[in-house]
Scaffold this active site. Sequence first.
Site, PDB file in Angstrom:
ATOM      1  N   GLU A  45       0.844  -1.209   0.000  1.00  0.00           N
ATOM      2  CA  GLU A  45       0.000   0.000   0.000  1.00  0.00           C
ATOM      3  C   GLU A  45       0.873   1.251   0.000  1.00  0.00           C
ATOM      4  OE1 GLU A  45      -2.476  -0.115   3.476  1.00  0.00           O
ATOM      5  OE2 GLU A  45      -3.220  -2.133   3.031  1.00  0.00           O
TER       6      GLU A  45
ATOM      7  N   LYS B  76       2.205   4.574   1.564  1.00  0.00           N
ATOM      8  CA  LYS B  76       2.223   5.101   2.931  1.00  0.00           C
ATOM      9  C   LYS B  76       1.880   6.583   2.847  1.00  0.00           C
ATOM     10  CE  LYS B  76       4.640   4.959   7.292  1.00  0.00           C
ATOM     11  NZ  LYS B  76       4.405   6.314   7.766  1.00  0.00           N
TER      12      LYS B  76
ATOM     13  N   ASP C 248       1.091  10.317   3.765  1.00  0.00           N
ATOM     14  CA  ASP C 248       1.715  11.217   4.718  1.00  0.00           C
ATOM     15  C   ASP C 248       0.659  12.148   5.298  1.00  0.00           C
ATOM     16  OD1 ASP C 248       3.710  12.213   6.219  1.00  0.00           O
ATOM     17  OD2 ASP C 248       4.735  13.279   4.603  1.00  0.00           O
TER      18      ASP C 248
ATOM     19  N   TYR D 124      -7.647   2.052   5.566  1.00  0.00           N
ATOM     20  CA  TYR D 124      -6.716   0.967   5.275  1.00  0.00           C
ATOM     21  C   TYR D 124      -6.760  -0.188   6.269  1.00  0.00           C
ATOM     22  CZ  TYR D 124      -3.751   4.032   8.228  1.00  0.00           C
ATOM     23  OH  TYR D 124      -3.255   4.843   9.208  1.00  0.00           O
TER      24      TYR D 124
ATOM     25  N   LYS E  58      10.434   3.129   3.613  1.00  0.00           N
ATOM     26  CA  LYS E  58      10.405   4.585   3.417  1.00  0.00           C
ATOM     27  C   LYS E  58      11.210   5.014   2.193  1.00  0.00           C
ATOM     28  CE  LYS E  58       9.220   7.193   6.557  1.00  0.00           C
ATOM     29  NZ  LYS E  58       9.156   7.366   7.992  1.00  0.00           N
TER      30      LYS E  58
ATOM     31  N   CYS F 192      30.123  37.890 -18.855  1.00  0.00           N
ATOM     32  CA  CYS F 192      29.851  36.455 -18.949  1.00  0.00           C
ATOM     33  C   CYS F 192      31.054  35.662 -18.396  1.00  0.00           C
ATOM     34  CB  CYS F 192      29.606  36.094 -20.414  1.00  0.00           C
ATOM     35  SG  CYS F 192      29.511  34.320 -20.704  1.00  0.00           S
TER      36      CYS F 192
ATOM     37  N   CYS G  85      32.701  33.801 -21.650  1.00  0.00           N
ATOM     38  CA  CYS G  85      33.352  34.475 -22.770  1.00  0.00           C
ATOM     39  C   CYS G  85      33.723  35.920 -22.457  1.00  0.00           C
ATOM     40  CB  CYS G  85      32.450  34.432 -24.004  1.00  0.00           C
ATOM     41  SG  CYS G  85      31.016  35.507 -23.857  1.00  0.00           S
TER      42      CYS G  85
ATOM     43  N   CYS H  24      23.980  36.534 -21.431  1.00  0.00           N
ATOM     44  CA  CYS H  24      25.195  36.949 -22.108  1.00  0.00           C
ATOM     45  C   CYS H  24      24.776  37.335 -23.517  1.00  0.00           C
ATOM     46  CB  CYS H  24      26.189  35.786 -22.143  1.00  0.00           C
ATOM     47  SG  CYS H  24      27.457  35.981 -23.415  1.00  0.00           S
TER      48      CYS H  24
ATOM     49  N   CYS I 139      29.902  33.129 -27.933  1.00  0.00           N
ATOM     50  CA  CYS I 139      30.161  32.635 -26.577  1.00  0.00           C
ATOM     51  C   CYS I 139      30.218  31.114 -26.651  1.00  0.00           C
ATOM     52  CB  CYS I 139      29.054  33.094 -25.632  1.00  0.00           C
ATOM     53  SG  CYS I 139      29.136  32.325 -24.011  1.00  0.00           S
TER      54      CYS I 139
HETATM   55  S1  IVH Z   1      -1.256   0.581   8.855  1.00  0.00           S
HETATM   56  C1  IVH Z   1      -0.214  -1.468  12.656  1.00  0.00           C
HETATM   57  N1  IVH Z   1      -1.279   1.550   6.421  1.00  0.00           N
HETATM   58  O1  IVH Z   1       1.821   5.258   9.157  1.00  0.00           O
HETATM   59  C2  IVH Z   1      -0.614  -0.810  11.400  1.00  0.00           C
HETATM   60  N2  IVH Z   1      -0.502   2.942   8.190  1.00  0.00           N
HETATM   61  O2  IVH Z   1       4.038   4.516  10.928  1.00  0.00           O
HETATM   62  C3  IVH Z   1      -0.516   0.657  11.460  1.00  0.00           C
HETATM   63  N3  IVH Z   1       0.154   5.191   7.470  1.00  0.00           N
HETATM   64  O3  IVH Z   1       0.175   5.748  12.209  1.00  0.00           O
HETATM   65  C4  IVH Z   1      -1.157   1.399  10.399  1.00  0.00           C
HETATM   66  N4  IVH Z   1      -0.304   4.914   5.343  1.00  0.00           N
HETATM   67  O4  IVH Z   1      -0.583   7.131  10.176  1.00  0.00           O
HETATM   68  C5  IVH Z   1      -0.986   1.784   7.716  1.00  0.00           C
HETATM   69  N5  IVH Z   1      -1.372   2.294   4.221  1.00  0.00           N
HETATM   70  C6  IVH Z   1      -1.088   2.516   5.509  1.00  0.00           C
HETATM   71  C7  IVH Z   1      -0.583   3.755   5.968  1.00  0.00           C
HETATM   72  C8  IVH Z   1      -0.296   3.932   7.320  1.00  0.00           C
HETATM   73  C9  IVH Z   1       0.134   5.755   6.282  1.00  0.00           C
HETATM   74  C10 IVH Z   1       0.648   5.841   8.716  1.00  0.00           C
HETATM   75  C11 IVH Z   1      -0.313   5.796   9.861  1.00  0.00           C
HETATM   76  C12 IVH Z   1       0.435   5.139  10.974  1.00  0.00           C
HETATM   77  C13 IVH Z   1       1.851   5.322  10.570  1.00  0.00           C
HETATM   78  C14 IVH Z   1       2.703   4.232  11.130  1.00  0.00           C
END
Ligand code: IVH
Length: 686
Positions: free
Chosen positions: A112, A114, A116, A227, A316, A410, A413, A428, A434
């Site tokens: 999935e 991640k 932010d 999720y 990450k 320049c 040149c 220039c 040049c």
């Molecule tokens: S699963 C035990 N799925 O990442 C499972 N977390 O570092 C925990 N996050 O607090 C969550 N995308 O805020 C999960 N696809 C994803 C996520 C996700 C972002 C964040 C979430 C969590 C943090 C953990």
Amino acid sequence: MTAPAKRAAELRQQLDEANHRYYVLDDPSLPDAEYDRLFRELQELESRHPELRTADSPTQRVGGAALKEFAPVTHRQPMQSLNNCFSEEELGEFDRRVREGLGLETVEYVAEPKLDGLAVSLIYEDGVFVQGATRGDGETGEDITANLRTIRRLPLSLRQGKKHPAPKIIEVRGEVYLPRAGFDRMNAEAAAKGEKLYVNPRNAAAGSLRQLDPKNTAARPLALYAYAVGFQQGWTQPKTHHEVLALLREWGFPVSDLIQVVQGPAGCLAYYRDMQAKRAGLGFDIDGVVYKLNDLAGRDELGSVSRAPRWAIAHKFPAEEAVTLLENVEFQVGRTGTLTPVARLKPVFVGGANVSNATLHNMDEVERKDVRIGDTVIVRRAGDVIPEVKGVVLERRPHHARKVELPLTCPVCGGHVERAEGEVAARCTNGLSCRAQLHGALQHYVSRKAMDIEGLGEKLLAQLIDIGLVRAPADIYSLDAEQLAALERMGEKSAENVVAAVEKSKDSRFDRFLYALGIPDVGETTARDLARHFGTLDALIEATQRDLLTEGDEAVKPKDRYPELRKVPDVGPIVAAHLCHFFAEPRNRKAIKALLDAGIHWPPPKAAASGPLSGKTLVITGTLPGISRDEAGALIEANGGKVSGSISAKTDYLLAGEAAGSKLAKAEKLGVPVIDLAGLRALIEG
Ligand code: IVH
């Protein structure tokens, strides 16, 4: 049920459905005006019969009074965090631990993005959203129910799954985030009000969720992805995580389309790379990917250590920003003479690579960011883009920090440097005399989309310039194999290949030649549009001569200047001015004549064919099935139509294939009909 109760239920159902189609499926089903009408009807009904107002009514998204503080919420199941990994090796170790823990040869994961943003817990009782909370320390969070209700992608009640009715109690977990467009809008508004700007979408999302007055949160364009499921009661859980996600989708939650089932660490890694490539175009920030064991029974077997599960890991992306010392600023000269300030940095690892140079773009940027030599600066390197200096850590400015000055001459040149009024770029003025401009111009001239001369690489061109064999583009055409073979790292065979490639390139196309000239802001598309519109170089040059007269003429309003060039799609006043000045310059005219004398030629313009598409202008975008865009263009022209590079209200049709992007959006906005290849064939066949 009484008649008003029945009507209220009906309206709620219609509004929920429309909301789901619009915000979750991105597939609107009702015109806005109709939605508003139904919404007002429900509001009126509820104010006449307050007993009909339910917690999950769409009218209740924004409402309720401002709070003094958020109440604490103890999570019924702790909200864990994730362990991180940063490399292929660490990913391999994670997978090995999972395999050994389960006694399996290979493991299936769900991969999935991640997101932010901020983790939230959403409790539904008997299918109705009753409480939402932040993660807090994982044990106790804050009650932000009223704020979460304002998020349009959050279902206020669960849509009844066909096979899976709503459980008695279920906790859905997900991430609240701010799409980049929303973030930009928020910052633009803050800037207009003279308020402090948000540093990044995550901070802006956090600030939005922590508003004590939900009306403030409602004004923020927050989004959500679900999720996971946390606490549950009265529910038979499926066997896999992937099925859980499908169920969440059925219940009306937005679940990312980017989620995939993958096999073993190789599958994880392929997913990671794919997401890294997609990252910049997602429209929201992700800081990595998450791999989760798909089999839910296996999760129980593995359990957790120190508040993080053993069955999942976050992989990450390398940090995109870092701080380092700005040791010096030097100026690079580009092919059009532009002087670009370049930061020489103390090497720093950022965005997955060592960086020691970064662009400062132009002097306006240097001044705006107040960058000084000796400063500690923030360097950003995102994906494949050129590293840039984002800003200065002012607290660390030493007293000897030195201002950056634009050189008067320049650096390559020694020519005169000019910064025309109203222009950001300093240039220039020495043109092809040049060395830097000549080298840049030649590289552009021989490049694939220009004259396409293979074998004349950057290093070879530099050598040819240094020994004086090439002083202008036309000199390329008098090179012979013997001269070339005598150069460093050139054999007879490669020398002959270069000469043959040069010869072959003489048989060219008007638009390619025009692009190859390297006129500022004239890219391939503009060159193609110009070539199509004017047909011949003489016609184009004559138009620039007539248009040039409108430039200094006080009697002509600025918006009426360059009337002939501006008939061409996407040619605005800036490009028109560049064209006029370029062709007015005697040394450019001389260089063009020399090239044509060397034998460059192209076929004369075809008289427009007449046919079923006569008088129609089409734009092509995306990948068409089994036919290239050039072929499709030829097909259109053979049937009397015109092909243009950019969409405007005058475009008759957009021919769109797979993966059509911004042009499709623009066509839809302008109401330009969109057709596919079959649609084109139908037009041609009448
Ligand atoms: S699963 C035990 N799925 O990442 C499972 N977390 O570092 C925990 N996050 O607090 C969550 N995308 O805020 C999960 N696809 C994803 C996520 C996700 C972002 C964040 C979430 C969590 C943090 C953990």
